[in-house]
Design an enzyme around this catalytic site. Structure first.
Site, PDB file in Angstrom:
ATOM      1  N   PRO A 155     -23.482  57.365  36.980  1.00 22.01           N
ATOM      2  CA  PRO A 155     -23.566  56.226  37.903  1.00 22.01           C
ATOM      3  C   PRO A 155     -22.545  56.324  39.037  1.00 22.01           C
ATOM      4  O   PRO A 155     -22.708  55.709  40.079  1.00 22.01           O
ATOM      5  CB  PRO A 155     -23.259  55.005  37.031  1.00 22.01           C
ATOM      6  CG  PRO A 155     -23.386  55.461  35.617  1.00 22.01           C
ATOM      7  CD  PRO A 155     -23.184  56.941  35.601  1.00 22.01           C
ATOM      8  N   GLU A 203     -19.619  55.690  27.174  1.00 22.05           N
ATOM      9  CA  GLU A 203     -18.988  55.199  28.410  1.00 22.05           C
ATOM     10  C   GLU A 203     -18.861  56.299  29.448  1.00 22.05           C
ATOM     11  O   GLU A 203     -18.640  56.017  30.625  1.00 22.05           O
ATOM     12  CB  GLU A 203     -17.620  54.586  28.108  1.00 22.05           C
ATOM     13  CG  GLU A 203     -17.696  53.239  27.407  1.00 22.05           C
ATOM     14  CD  GLU A 203     -18.587  52.242  28.151  1.00 22.05           C
ATOM     15  OE1 GLU A 203     -18.275  51.896  29.291  1.00 22.05           O
ATOM     16  OE2 GLU A 203     -19.612  51.829  27.563  1.00 22.05           O
ATOM     17  N   ARG A 232     -41.549  70.098  41.276  1.00 23.02           N
ATOM     18  CA  ARG A 232     -42.758  69.940  42.089  1.00 23.02           C
ATOM     19  C   ARG A 232     -42.598  70.514  43.489  1.00 23.02           C
ATOM     20  O   ARG A 232     -43.582  70.701  44.198  1.00 23.02           O
ATOM     21  CB  ARG A 232     -43.218  68.491  42.127  1.00 23.02           C
ATOM     22  CG  ARG A 232     -42.237  67.531  42.732  1.00 23.02           C
ATOM     23  CD  ARG A 232     -42.704  66.099  42.603  1.00 23.02           C
ATOM     24  NE  ARG A 232     -43.911  65.848  43.381  1.00 23.02           N
ATOM     25  CZ  ARG A 232     -43.958  65.789  44.706  1.00 23.02           C
ATOM     26  NH1 ARG A 232     -42.858  65.987  45.406  1.00 23.02           N
ATOM     27  NH2 ARG A 232     -45.088  65.550  45.332  1.00 23.02           N
ATOM     28  N   ASP A 253     -45.258  64.023  51.559  1.00 20.36           N
ATOM     29  CA  ASP A 253     -44.648  62.911  50.848  1.00 20.36           C
ATOM     30  C   ASP A 253     -43.777  62.059  51.748  1.00 20.36           C
ATOM     31  O   ASP A 253     -43.164  62.541  52.679  1.00 20.36           O
ATOM     32  CB  ASP A 253     -43.740  63.425  49.723  1.00 20.36           C
ATOM     33  CG  ASP A 253     -44.536  64.024  48.589  1.00 20.36           C
ATOM     34  OD1 ASP A 253     -45.747  63.799  48.546  1.00 20.36           O
ATOM     35  OD2 ASP A 253     -43.923  64.699  47.760  1.00 20.36           O
TER      36      ASP A 253
HETATM   37  C1  9D3 Z   1     -21.956  49.751  30.554  1.00 23.32           C
HETATM   38  C2  9D3 Z   1     -21.110  50.921  30.834  1.00 23.32           C
HETATM   39  N1  9D3 Z   1     -20.651  50.924  32.224  1.00 23.32           N
HETATM   40  C3  9D3 Z   1     -19.319  50.271  32.290  1.00 23.32           C
HETATM   41  C4  9D3 Z   1     -19.087  49.624  33.595  1.00 23.32           C
HETATM   42  C5  9D3 Z   1     -20.523  52.279  32.711  1.00 23.32           C
HETATM   43  C6  9D3 Z   1     -21.721  53.123  32.445  1.00 23.32           C
HETATM   44  C7  9D3 Z   1     -21.597  54.292  31.743  1.00 23.32           C
HETATM   45  C8  9D3 Z   1     -22.714  55.081  31.477  1.00 23.32           C
HETATM   46  C9  9D3 Z   1     -22.953  52.760  32.918  1.00 23.32           C
HETATM   47  C10 9D3 Z   1     -24.085  53.540  32.662  1.00 23.32           C
HETATM   48  C11 9D3 Z   1     -23.958  54.695  31.935  1.00 23.32           C
HETATM   49  C12 9D3 Z   1     -25.135  55.541  31.651  1.00 23.32           C
HETATM   50  N2  9D3 Z   1     -25.844  55.936  32.870  1.00 23.32           N
HETATM   51  C13 9D3 Z   1     -25.888  57.195  33.291  1.00 23.32           C
HETATM   52  O1  9D3 Z   1     -25.379  58.074  32.617  1.00 23.32           O
HETATM   53  C14 9D3 Z   1     -26.521  57.503  34.556  1.00 23.32           C
HETATM   54  C15 9D3 Z   1     -27.121  56.657  35.551  1.00 23.32           C
HETATM   55  C16 9D3 Z   1     -27.321  55.241  35.633  1.00 23.32           C
HETATM   56  O2  9D3 Z   1     -26.981  54.447  34.733  1.00 23.32           O
HETATM   57  N3  9D3 Z   1     -27.926  54.740  36.758  1.00 23.32           N
HETATM   58  C17 9D3 Z   1     -28.351  55.536  37.777  1.00 23.32           C
HETATM   59  N4  9D3 Z   1     -28.181  56.856  37.751  1.00 23.32           N
HETATM   60  C18 9D3 Z   1     -27.569  57.394  36.653  1.00 23.32           C
HETATM   61  S1  9D3 Z   1     -27.267  59.031  36.460  1.00 23.32           S
HETATM   62  C19 9D3 Z   1     -26.567  58.826  34.976  1.00 23.32           C
END
Ligand code: 9D3
Length: 257
Positions: free
Chosen positions: A104, A131, A169, A184
């Site tokens: 994220p 986490e 793709r 696209d």
């Molecule tokens: C609830 C945990 N969060 C604390 C503020 C941090 C968090 C850690 C791990 C939030 C999501 C995740 C898991 N998500 C991913 O590994 C992830 C992801 C996403 O959640 N949204 C958009 N792209 C991606 S790429 C990897």
């Protein structure tokens, strides 16, 4: 330790090899084996090896996560199993690997990033869970860090599969009709309607529950059809995604405000 991965056959120049490191290896094959991505593998354009990080745990209980230093909720993925899995994957193919960490905290993915990745000979995708991953192993791998959007998922596995689908793709020969990818939305390589959202589509019957297909589409006038579709694309893009009409909107900079 036993590395759990599918045999990778398309291990030669010109075909893309993708390694995925995950603690949920079983969810990849049913998704990737289907549809365009599966056909591309059968055609020898791509192959992937899904590796269970747990196989590289150096402890009896196959533990790959631990409590965070400094306290707080959740667990953190440990350095050692991930580093050993990366080195093992690296050793499976001589070509240099481009490492990507799905997180994220990464840069928001765009079609431009997907095109860059599709030009590489090898990708190594690191899907986090819990986490997150101990920062020291991230610092050592120095992966490109990519997010698929500003919404919260429970792990990096689905983002990794999205990325694989989007990359595969684009490989020459992956689509039945080779023009498709360049038509696209978001592709910078189109012939005029690139960067626009798509127009609406219709098929038979011409009237469904009192709703008629726009007359121009059944007029037989191909010029008028092309004009109408272009207008629809423009109108939809102005209405729904005005940011795409800004200059440089395909670059990775955030939209200018
Ligand atoms: C609830 C945990 N969060 C604390 C503020 C941090 C968090 C850690 C791990 C939030 C999501 C995740 C898991 N998500 C991913 O590994 C992830 C992801 C996403 O959640 N949204 C958009 N792209 C991606 S790429 C990897």
């Amino acid at each position: 330790m036993s590395a759990q991965s599918a045999p990778v056959g398309a291990n030669h120049p010109g075909s893309l090899r993708i390694d995925v490191l995950t603690i949920f290896p079983d969810i990849f094959e049913p998704v990737l084996g289907s549809s365009i991505v599966g056909r591309a593998r059968s055609a020898g354009l791509v192959d992937w090896a899904i590796t269970d990080i747990r196989d590289f745990a150096d402890n009896k209980h196959q533990k790959v996560d631990d409590r965070p230093f400094g306290g707080g909720p959740g667990m953190v993925m440990m350095c050692q199993p991930i580093w050993d899995a990366v080195q093992w994957a690296q050793s499976q193919d001589e070509r240099p690997v481009t490492a990507v960490h799905l997180t994220p905290q990464g840069e928001p993915c765009t079609q431009a990033i997907i095109e860059e990745l599709a030009a590489k000979p090898r990708l190594l995708l690191l899907a986090g869970h819990y986490e997150g991953i101990d920062q020291r192993v991230i610092d050592r791998i120095e992966p490109r860090e990519i997010s698929i959007g500003d919404f919260v998922l429970s792990g990096g596995e689905l983002p990794a599969m999205c990325l694989i689908d989007a990359v595969v793709r684009l490989l020459p020969g992956a689509l039945g009709h080779e023009d498709s990818a360049s038509e696209d939305s978001f592709s910078p390589m189109g012939e005029g309607d690139e960067r626009l959202l798509d127009c609406p589509h219709y098929t038979r019957p011409r009237v469904w529950e009192g709703r008629e297909v726009p007359g121009v589409l059944t007029s037989g006038d191909h010029g008028k059809v092309a004009d109408w579709r272009h207008e629809q694309k423009l109108a939809r893009t102005k209405d729904r995604r005005p940011d795409l009409l800004e200059p440089d909107s395909l670059k990775n900079d955030p939209p200018q405000t």
